[in-house]
Design a protein around this motif. Structure first.
Motif, PDB file in Angstrom:
ATOM      1  N   UNK A  17       0.847  -1.193   0.000  1.00  0.00           N
ATOM      2  CA  UNK A  17       0.000   0.000   0.000  1.00  0.00           C
ATOM      3  C   UNK A  17       0.882   1.243   0.000  1.00  0.00           C
ATOM      4  N   UNK A  18       1.913   1.224   0.832  1.00  0.00           N
ATOM      5  CA  UNK A  18       2.795   2.394   0.933  1.00  0.00           C
ATOM      6  C   UNK A  18       3.437   2.726  -0.416  1.00  0.00           C
ATOM      7  N   UNK A  19       3.804   1.709  -1.174  1.00  0.00           N
ATOM      8  CA  UNK A  19       4.546   1.953  -2.413  1.00  0.00           C
ATOM      9  C   UNK A  19       3.662   2.384  -3.568  1.00  0.00           C
ATOM     10  N   UNK A  20       2.341   2.275  -3.425  1.00  0.00           N
ATOM     11  CA  UNK A  20       1.444   2.622  -4.532  1.00  0.00           C
ATOM     12  C   UNK A  20       0.523   3.803  -4.197  1.00  0.00           C
ATOM     13  N   UNK A  21       0.668   4.357  -2.997  1.00  0.00           N
ATOM     14  CA  UNK A  21      -0.262   5.397  -2.541  1.00  0.00           C
ATOM     15  C   UNK A  21       0.477   6.615  -1.968  1.00  0.00           C
ATOM     16  N   UNK A  22      -0.236   7.711  -1.911  1.00  0.00           N
ATOM     17  CA  UNK A  22       0.239   8.919  -1.230  1.00  0.00           C
ATOM     18  C   UNK A  22      -0.634   9.169  -0.005  1.00  0.00           C
ATOM     19  N   UNK A  60      -5.479   7.684   2.194  1.00  0.00           N
ATOM     20  CA  UNK A  60      -4.475   7.602   1.128  1.00  0.00           C
ATOM     21  C   UNK A  60      -5.107   7.790  -0.243  1.00  0.00           C
ATOM     22  N   UNK A  61      -4.273   8.230  -1.192  1.00  0.00           N
ATOM     23  CA  UNK A  61      -4.666   8.297  -2.606  1.00  0.00           C
ATOM     24  C   UNK A  61      -3.863   7.257  -3.363  1.00  0.00           C
ATOM     25  N   UNK A  62      -4.554   6.386  -4.067  1.00  0.00           N
ATOM     26  CA  UNK A  62      -3.885   5.399  -4.921  1.00  0.00           C
ATOM     27  C   UNK A  62      -3.362   6.119  -6.168  1.00  0.00           C
ATOM     28  N   UNK A  63      -2.121   5.865  -6.521  1.00  0.00           N
ATOM     29  CA  UNK A  63      -1.499   6.564  -7.651  1.00  0.00           C
ATOM     30  C   UNK A  63      -1.876   5.894  -8.967  1.00  0.00           C
ATOM     31  N   UNK A  64      -3.152   6.045  -9.326  1.00  0.00           N
ATOM     32  CA  UNK A  64      -3.677   5.467 -10.560  1.00  0.00           C
ATOM     33  C   UNK A  64      -4.660   6.463 -11.155  1.00  0.00           C
ATOM     34  N   UNK A  65      -4.220   7.128 -12.200  1.00  0.00           N
ATOM     35  CA  UNK A  65      -5.020   8.223 -12.761  1.00  0.00           C
ATOM     36  C   UNK A  65      -6.254   7.724 -13.509  1.00  0.00           C
ATOM     37  N   UNK A 112      -3.653  -8.495   2.815  1.00  0.00           N
ATOM     38  CA  UNK A 112      -4.663  -8.813   3.846  1.00  0.00           C
ATOM     39  C   UNK A 112      -4.894  -7.704   4.868  1.00  0.00           C
ATOM     40  N   UNK A 113      -3.941  -6.812   5.079  1.00  0.00           N
ATOM     41  CA  UNK A 113      -4.146  -5.729   6.063  1.00  0.00           C
ATOM     42  C   UNK A 113      -5.445  -4.993   5.718  1.00  0.00           C
ATOM     43  N   UNK A 114      -6.329  -4.841   6.712  1.00  0.00           N
ATOM     44  CA  UNK A 114      -7.635  -4.222   6.452  1.00  0.00           C
ATOM     45  C   UNK A 114      -7.462  -2.846   5.812  1.00  0.00           C
ATOM     46  N   UNK A 115      -8.083  -2.677   4.644  1.00  0.00           N
ATOM     47  CA  UNK A 115      -8.109  -1.372   3.980  1.00  0.00           C
ATOM     48  C   UNK A 115      -9.402  -1.287   3.194  1.00  0.00           C
TER      49      UNK A 115
END
Lengths: 146, 146
Positions: free
Chosen positions: B9-14, B25-30, B88-91
């Motif tokens: 999650x950390x590597x794909x989000x801000x 968080x914002x997912x980095x997917x336009x 699996x971490x709840x998100x």
């Protein structure tokens, strides 16, 4: 305007019972143990349109149905979703997922999904069990909306 | 054991901010305006594993983030999901869907999804706006978990 279950949900699901806010349903797709909660509220598409009180009840019901599905189906993972792109009436999916199922590890909301109805024998047994469990797990809920 | 955000999650989000229970968080997917709530609780995979108090806060946060996403992106539909088959971490996903987007009317959790990162200019503007809104919309939440 009073609540009427969407005809597309009605035609693909079996009713398992009524909880305080929601109707509890089984989707007739043997590929996934797939239960659905539909809050008995007219003209609601998204959870943020419910009152805070009803949102809290819905969360309790999602949690209770999650526990039921875990106890009965023993899945590898639960998937919870409220999409409504095709059927806008608010409904919450609670799906038992297995690492061996057709769509794993992706979501089940895809084009070209297999929809294999339960056979009569399995369905009779499953509905008996699930209706009983929905009744037991629903004892803690009063009636909020009818 | 204390909470650590999953590295995938950390590597794909801000990070946009912290609410009472969850990191926003914002997912980095336009391709999709795609926000995510991660409750700061260790070793939780499903919502029914949270205490009732924390589940209620999470529902308030889902509702609040839904309102924010609707107000800012003006989508045709919101999609809410908690899957966790891969992480699996709840998100909880809160996604703005448009009838013109790549996967409409299906879910976005499919194989072979386009993942097109935001360009720098769009990202700077979007993060500025969303961090501000997350701060404003989060004013009603106290700090419950850290």
């Amino acid at each position: 305007m009073s609540f009427i279950l969407d005809s597309r949900i009605m035609s693909t699901c079996f009713e398992l019972g009524e909880w305080g806010l929601s109707r509890v349903l089984l989707n007739n797709n043997s590929e996934y143990p797939w239960l659905i909660l539909v809050p008995r509220q007219a003209n609601v598409q998204d959870m943020d349109q419910l009152s805070q009180q009803f949102r809290q009840v819905l969360m309790d019901e999602i949690s209770q149905l999650s526990s039921l599905v875990k106890a009965y189906f023993k899945p590898d993972k639960l998937n919870i979703g409220a999409l409504g792109n095709i059927v806008p009436q608010l409904h919450v999916h609670v799906i038992a997922r297995f690492s061996t199922d057709y769509s794993w590890p992706h979501g089940v909301w895809q084009a070209n999904q297999p929809t294999i109805p339960y056979d009569d024998h399995t369905l009779t047994s499953l509905l008996g069990d699930l209706c009983g469990l929905v009744d037991v797990y629903g004892k803690s809920f009063g009636s909020l909306a009818s």
